[in-house]
Design a protein around this motif. Structure first.
Motif, PDB file in Angstrom:
ATOM      1  N   ASP A  20     -34.530 -24.080   9.941  1.00 36.51           N
ATOM      2  CA  ASP A  20     -33.198 -23.523   9.775  1.00 36.51           C
ATOM      3  C   ASP A  20     -32.634 -23.732   8.377  1.00 36.51           C
ATOM      4  OD1 ASP A  20     -32.265 -24.400  13.145  1.00 36.51           O
ATOM      5  OD2 ASP A  20     -33.112 -22.559  12.359  1.00 36.51           O
ATOM      6  N   ALA A  21     -33.470 -24.049   7.426  1.00 35.03           N
ATOM      7  CA  ALA A  21     -32.989 -24.266   6.061  1.00 35.03           C
ATOM      8  C   ALA A  21     -32.475 -22.947   5.477  1.00 35.03           C
ATOM      9  CB  ALA A  21     -34.105 -24.814   5.185  1.00 35.03           C
ATOM     10  N   TRP A  49     -19.406 -22.575  13.707  1.00 30.90           N
ATOM     11  CA  TRP A  49     -18.874 -23.716  12.967  1.00 30.90           C
ATOM     12  C   TRP A  49     -19.739 -24.965  13.089  1.00 30.90           C
ATOM     13  CZ3 TRP A  49     -15.459 -23.094   9.308  1.00 30.90           C
ATOM     14  CH2 TRP A  49     -14.633 -21.959   9.351  1.00 30.90           C
ATOM     15  N   ASP A  50     -20.570 -25.047  14.114  1.00 26.50           N
ATOM     16  CA  ASP A  50     -21.406 -26.231  14.297  1.00 26.50           C
ATOM     17  C   ASP A  50     -22.686 -26.206  13.464  1.00 26.50           C
ATOM     18  OD1 ASP A  50     -22.297 -24.095  15.878  1.00 26.50           O
ATOM     19  OD2 ASP A  50     -23.357 -25.437  17.241  1.00 26.50           O
ATOM     20  N   HIS A  51     -23.084 -25.017  12.958  1.00 31.65           N
ATOM     21  CA  HIS A  51     -24.327 -24.908  12.195  1.00 31.65           C
ATOM     22  C   HIS A  51     -24.283 -23.671  11.300  1.00 31.65           C
ATOM     23  CE1 HIS A  51     -29.018 -24.779  12.264  1.00 31.65           C
ATOM     24  NE2 HIS A  51     -28.542 -25.291  11.155  1.00 31.65           N
ATOM     25  N   TYR A  52     -24.045 -23.915  10.008  1.00 33.09           N
ATOM     26  CA  TYR A  52     -23.990 -22.800   9.059  1.00 33.09           C
ATOM     27  C   TYR A  52     -24.317 -23.275   7.653  1.00 33.09           C
ATOM     28  CZ  TYR A  52     -19.291 -24.353   7.569  1.00 33.09           C
ATOM     29  OH  TYR A  52     -18.224 -25.066   7.080  1.00 33.09           O
ATOM     30  N   PRO A  74     -18.716 -20.021   8.490  1.00 34.66           N
ATOM     31  CA  PRO A  74     -20.003 -19.431   8.863  1.00 34.66           C
ATOM     32  C   PRO A  74     -20.037 -17.926   8.577  1.00 34.66           C
ATOM     33  CG  PRO A  74     -18.876 -20.367  10.797  1.00 34.66           C
ATOM     34  CD  PRO A  74     -17.970 -20.522   9.631  1.00 34.66           C
ATOM     35  N   HIS A  75     -21.241 -17.422   8.402  1.00 43.02           N
ATOM     36  CA  HIS A  75     -21.470 -15.990   8.172  1.00 43.02           C
ATOM     37  C   HIS A  75     -22.423 -15.463   9.246  1.00 43.02           C
ATOM     38  CE1 HIS A  75     -20.062 -17.513   4.291  1.00 43.02           C
ATOM     39  NE2 HIS A  75     -19.528 -16.313   4.160  1.00 43.02           N
ATOM     40  N   VAL A  76     -22.017 -15.589  10.487  1.00 46.91           N
ATOM     41  CA  VAL A  76     -22.864 -15.223  11.628  1.00 46.91           C
ATOM     42  C   VAL A  76     -23.224 -13.743  11.591  1.00 46.91           C
ATOM     43  CG1 VAL A  76     -22.995 -15.126  14.153  1.00 46.91           C
ATOM     44  CG2 VAL A  76     -21.897 -17.091  13.039  1.00 46.91           C
TER      45      VAL A  76
END
Length: 120
Positions: A20-21, A49-52, A74-76
């Motif tokens: 996920d880098a 918000w938990d992973h970005y 985040p930029h989902v």
């Protein structure tokens, strides 16, 4: 230092820890007034918000931070995305630097993107 850093990235690129880098796909550098402008495009499987991807930095050959760009959200739905940093003052004579991205969950990526600056 950077050559060792890049070698480590190449050796570990297939491991799950780097799955996920953030990936830097493009960097544009241009003179802007007294300093430089950097436009960095990166991709990351942001989940919210938990992973970005939450930042990127410019570093010199020794790994010293020259500048930092914080990514505030985040930029989902926007992948890959480009963000700029302006008015970056570089040391005289610096012609090569590296960009490294950061993830809110996994920290700094071991991958770097080399940038060679055009002569003035």
């Amino acid at each position: 230092m950077i050559k060792q850093f890049v070698l480590l990235a190449a050796l570990t690129a297939g491991t799950a820890a780097l799955a996920d880098a953030p990936t830097i796909t493009k960097v544009e550098a241009s003179r802007a007034g007294m300093g430089w402008r950097f436009d960095v495009t990166l991709a990351h499987p942001d989940t919210g918000w938990d992973h970005y991807a939450d930042g990127w930095e410019l570093i010199d050959e020794a790994g010293n931070q020259i500048a930092y760009r914080e990514l505030m959200h985040p930029h989902v739905e926007e992948q890959p995305f480009t963000r700029s940093l302006r008015n970056v003052m570089l040391p005289d004579g610096l012609r090569t630097l590296w960009v490294r991205a950061k993830c809110s969950q996994d920290g700094w990526s071991t991958n770097t993107f080399e940038v060679t600056l055009a002569p003035e």
